[in-house]
Design an enzyme around this catalytic site. Sequence first.
Site, PDB file in Angstrom:
ATOM      1  NE  ARG A  85      -4.516  -7.467   6.081  1.00  0.00           N
ATOM      2  CZ  ARG A  85      -4.068  -6.413   6.746  1.00  0.00           C
ATOM      3  NH1 ARG A  85      -3.476  -5.436   6.105  1.00  0.00           N
ATOM      4  NH2 ARG A  85      -4.223  -6.334   8.055  1.00  0.00           N
ATOM      5  CG  HIS A 123      -2.603  -5.758  16.412  1.00  0.00           C
ATOM      6  ND1 HIS A 123      -1.923  -4.765  17.081  1.00  0.00           N
ATOM      7  CD2 HIS A 123      -2.299  -5.575  15.090  1.00  0.00           C
ATOM      8  CE1 HIS A 123      -1.255  -4.016  16.203  1.00  0.00           C
ATOM      9  NE2 HIS A 123      -1.459  -4.486  15.002  1.00  0.00           N
ATOM     10  CG  ASP A 155      -2.343   0.500  14.086  1.00  0.00           C
ATOM     11  OD1 ASP A 155      -1.175   0.321  13.692  1.00  0.00           O
ATOM     12  OD2 ASP A 155      -3.334   0.219  13.385  1.00  0.00           O
ATOM     13  CE1 TYR A 203       0.869   1.302   4.347  1.00  0.00           C
ATOM     14  CE2 TYR A 203       0.947  -1.084   4.368  1.00  0.00           C
ATOM     15  CZ  TYR A 203       1.257   0.137   4.938  1.00  0.00           C
ATOM     16  OH  TYR A 203       1.969   0.181   6.116  1.00  0.00           O
ATOM     17  CE1 TYR A 236      -1.305  -7.887  12.909  1.00  0.00           C
ATOM     18  CE2 TYR A 236      -0.259  -6.690  11.124  1.00  0.00           C
ATOM     19  CZ  TYR A 236      -1.373  -6.981  11.876  1.00  0.00           C
ATOM     20  OH  TYR A 236      -2.572  -6.369  11.581  1.00  0.00           O
TER      21      TYR A 236
HETATM   22  C1  0GY Z   1      -0.412  -2.514  12.180  1.00  0.00           C
HETATM   23  C2  0GY Z   1      -1.189  -3.174  11.185  1.00  0.00           C
HETATM   24  C3  0GY Z   1      -1.061  -3.231   9.874  1.00  0.00           C
HETATM   25  C4  0GY Z   1       0.024  -2.769   9.081  1.00  0.00           C
HETATM   26  C5  0GY Z   1       1.298  -2.664   9.423  1.00  0.00           C
HETATM   27  O1  0GY Z   1       3.530  -2.465   8.892  1.00  0.00           O
HETATM   28  C6  0GY Z   1       2.387  -2.345   8.476  1.00  0.00           C
HETATM   29  O2  0GY Z   1       2.116  -2.007   7.331  1.00  0.00           O
HETATM   30  O3  0GY Z   1       1.691  -2.876  10.631  1.00  0.00           O
HETATM   31  C7  0GY Z   1      -2.160  -3.869   9.156  1.00  0.00           C
HETATM   32  O4  0GY Z   1      -2.356  -3.560   7.962  1.00  0.00           O
HETATM   33  O5  0GY Z   1      -2.880  -4.695   9.759  1.00  0.00           O
HETATM   34  O6  0GY Z   1       0.036  -3.162  13.109  1.00  0.00           O
HETATM   35  O7  0GY Z   1      -0.171  -1.325  12.116  1.00  0.00           O
END
Ligand code: 0GY
Length: 300
Positions: free
Chosen positions: A126, A176, A252, A45, A152
């Site tokens: 993703r 999370h 976040d 993104y 994550y």
């Molecule tokens: C978050 C969650 C996301 C993204 C990222 O590094 C990132 O792009 O952490 C997400 O898209 O779920 O922890 O900020």
Amino acid sequence: MSKRIVSWHANPSTPSYVPPPGAVDAHCHVFGPRTLFQFSAKAKYLPEDAGPELLFALRDRLGFSRNVIVQASCHGTDNAATLNAIAQSGGRARGVAVVDPDISEGALEALNSGGMRGIRFNFLKRLVDVTPKDKLLEVSRRLPAGWHVVIYFEADILEELRPFIEAIPVPLVIDHMGRPDVTKPVDGEEFELFVKFMREHQNVWSKVTCPERLSVSGPPALDGERNAYRDVVPFARRIVETFPDRVLWGTDWPHPNLKGHMPDDGLLVDFIPHIAVSPELQQMLLVDNPNRLYWPEQGR
Ligand code: 0GY
């Protein structure tokens, strides 16, 4: 991917809840500024700039003292934007890097000098291309003293990841709450596995973050009360009350790539007293725990 995403609220409300002195926003990011810090060619993104000035203004507005800035996936393994933000913070920010597993010892030491205290492994397809687990394990054995791993993943792969996670030789922080499906019961099989996992591993911590991503009920209506994302509350509250000395909280911000709504960070702060219901729990969640992990030299 030419359109730049803006996923953060331009004018968040002032929260009703006042965090204790020394509170740390222990999960946030910066994007760019891209004139100085390019986004990765592999980014999934592309956001608008959300640099350190905006982050530190939000910190002050929400009543926080410090930030832990996690390298966002859109910057890949070039940690320059995050290091720049840490350097601009006057000692009030530390960070979590994303690295190429072949990184040299010298480069890890440079990240340490720049304020990094951990690395993040991201298993969300993703967001990133998959890195082989043996390479991740190898770098986790070479981290500077005092560092940890942030991981994550989504709830459905916890069991698959278990042997890998158990082989990581440093403290582990799970993003999370392992992304539970909050339409399932808080004492149901899926979340029970996560709680059991934390109970069995004393060096595993959890961020009780991202209700704005996990919630199905969503934020309140614009004229609603300040009790947002209430379907996530029982999950976060259970983790805070079961593991009060191994939990972290963060905004976040700038909510990477979040679709559907722009979270009001003031409402996110007002989520805190619903999940940490006493001043003692709030002190551990917001002050003692993050300082122990990120500013241990200050002796909390
Ligand atoms: C978050 C969650 C996301 C993204 C990222 O590094 C990132 O792009 O952490 C997400 O898209 O779920 O922890 O900020």
